[in-house]
Write a protein that holds these residues in place. Structure first.
Motif, PDB file in Angstrom:
ATOM      1  N   VAL A  29       0.854  -1.174  -0.060  1.00 43.88           N
ATOM      2  CA  VAL A  29       0.054  -0.023  -0.108  1.00 43.88           C
ATOM      3  C   VAL A  29       0.868   1.312  -0.098  1.00 43.88           C
ATOM      4  CG1 VAL A  29      -1.575   1.316   1.211  1.00 43.88           C
ATOM      5  CG2 VAL A  29      -1.754  -1.285   1.399  1.00 43.88           C
ATOM      6  N   THR A  30       0.455   2.252  -0.664  1.00 42.40           N
ATOM      7  CA  THR A  30       1.123   3.559  -0.548  1.00 42.40           C
ATOM      8  C   THR A  30      -0.003   4.646   0.074  1.00 42.40           C
ATOM      9  OG1 THR A  30       2.280   2.987  -2.533  1.00 42.40           O
ATOM     10  CG2 THR A  30       2.027   5.235  -2.004  1.00 42.40           C
ATOM     11  N   ALA A  31       0.900   5.134   1.172  1.00 41.82           N
ATOM     12  CA  ALA A  31      -0.006   6.086   2.012  1.00 41.82           C
ATOM     13  C   ALA A  31      -0.065   7.613   1.257  1.00 41.82           C
ATOM     14  CB  ALA A  31       0.977   6.396   3.440  1.00 41.82           C
ATOM     15  N   THR A  32      -0.940   8.180   1.533  1.00 41.34           N
ATOM     16  CA  THR A  32      -1.285   9.674   0.952  1.00 41.34           C
ATOM     17  C   THR A  32      -0.003  10.605   1.149  1.00 41.34           C
ATOM     18  OG1 THR A  32      -3.584   9.238   2.171  1.00 41.34           O
ATOM     19  CG2 THR A  32      -2.668  11.298   0.991  1.00 41.34           C
ATOM     20  N   GLU A  33       0.036  11.159   0.024  1.00 37.22           N
ATOM     21  CA  GLU A  33       0.892  12.101  -0.099  1.00 37.22           C
ATOM     22  C   GLU A  33       0.223  13.302  -0.303  1.00 37.22           C
ATOM     23  OE1 GLU A  33       4.901  13.142  -2.474  1.00 37.22           O
ATOM     24  OE2 GLU A  33       3.860  11.434  -3.104  1.00 37.22           O
TER      25      GLU A  33
END
Length: 273
Positions: A29-33
């Motif tokens: 998963v990629t966290a919010t940026e």
């Protein structure tokens, strides 16, 4: 302990074991940026003496354990902006976890590691890459998973995993160990550097003891020990100041809070000298 309590504890333990997920496929998963033209979202922490955001941005951290402590620490790392975060845990979410862990009702019966990385995606602001591995640390090592972190944070609920982590990374990667007492009153943080002393020097009685799923647990000491562990992680990765190896606290005040340097044990099986 009464027979009823013992039977209840055994029943819960058996149920958790039988509900463990069959799949060992990691969840990525990629966290919010978040970007903002006026001020960086990390601006306030970058004002702390010794804090270096570029180090956090580039850091790869392994968290062993996705429960109360591991979840709190993982959220803190994501909010600070760690570059890569891997979380390893085979346990499944139980309803009794919801009072203090980073899970929701819909997560019940799902794996903790994979659920946690999904739940933390919206807590980030710098695009942290997260991987949830649905295996106990010992099983992941036994099946060939290779870990190459800059730092390990050990946050399981049993000494068997702590000893396995201590042995695996002794002399190569620094580890921040955490633990709570059996009465939900206090806990400890110990920093094992790549040199002596090691975790076994600090807790010579640690062995292959298993988890106690029916032990008292509440969010209060969990947040305290997690905050101390996050501070310790910064001191390992950058120049935030620390004078101790082991920090122990007792919320009730029955014993004093202490922050001490741990001596190397001559009879330590890992680093005895």
């Amino acid at each position: 302990m009464s027979n009823n309590s013992t039977n209840g504890s055994t029943s819960l333990k058996n149920r958790l074991e039988t509900q463990a997920p069959e799949s060992t496929t990691p969840e990525r998963v990629t966290a919010t940026e978040v970007t903002h033209q006026d001020v960086a979202v990390t601006d306030r922490q970058e004002r702390i003496a010794g804090f270096d955001q570029s180090v956090i941005d580039d850091a790869s951290i392994l968290v062993v354990g996705a429960g109360g402590i591991g979840g709190e620490i993982a959220e803190g790392l994501v909010r600070k902006g760690v570059g890569e975060l891997t979380i390893c845990d085979e346990d499944i979410v139980d309803a009794s976890n919801l009072n203090r862990q980073k899970f929701h009702v819909d997560d019940i019966d799902a794996n903790k590691a994979t659920s946690l990385v999904q739940n933390l995606a919206d807590h980030g602001t710098t695009g942290t890459t997260m991987v949830g591995i649905p295996q106990h640390f010992q099983d992941a090592i036994a099946t060939g998973t290779e870990f190459d972190p800059d730092l390990v944070i050990c946050a399981p609920d049993n000494d068997a995993a702590r000893v396995a982590v201590a042995d695996q990374f002794h002399g190569s990667v620094p580890v921040v160990f955490t633990g709570l007492d059996s009465e939900a009153n206090g806990g400890y943080v110990f920093v094992q550097s790549t040199e002596a002393p090691c975790f076994r020097c600090y807790r010579p009685g640690a062995n292959a003891g298993g988890a106690c799923p029916a032990a008292p647990a509440v969010v209060d000491p969990t947040k305290v020990v997690s905050g101390i562990a996050l501070y310790a992680a910064d001191t390992v990765l950058m120049d935030r100041y620390r004078e101790w190896d082991a920090f122990e606290f007792y919320l009730s005040g029955v014993l004093p809070t202490t922050a001490v340097e741990v001596p190397q044990r001559a009879d330590c099986p890992d680093c005895g000298g």
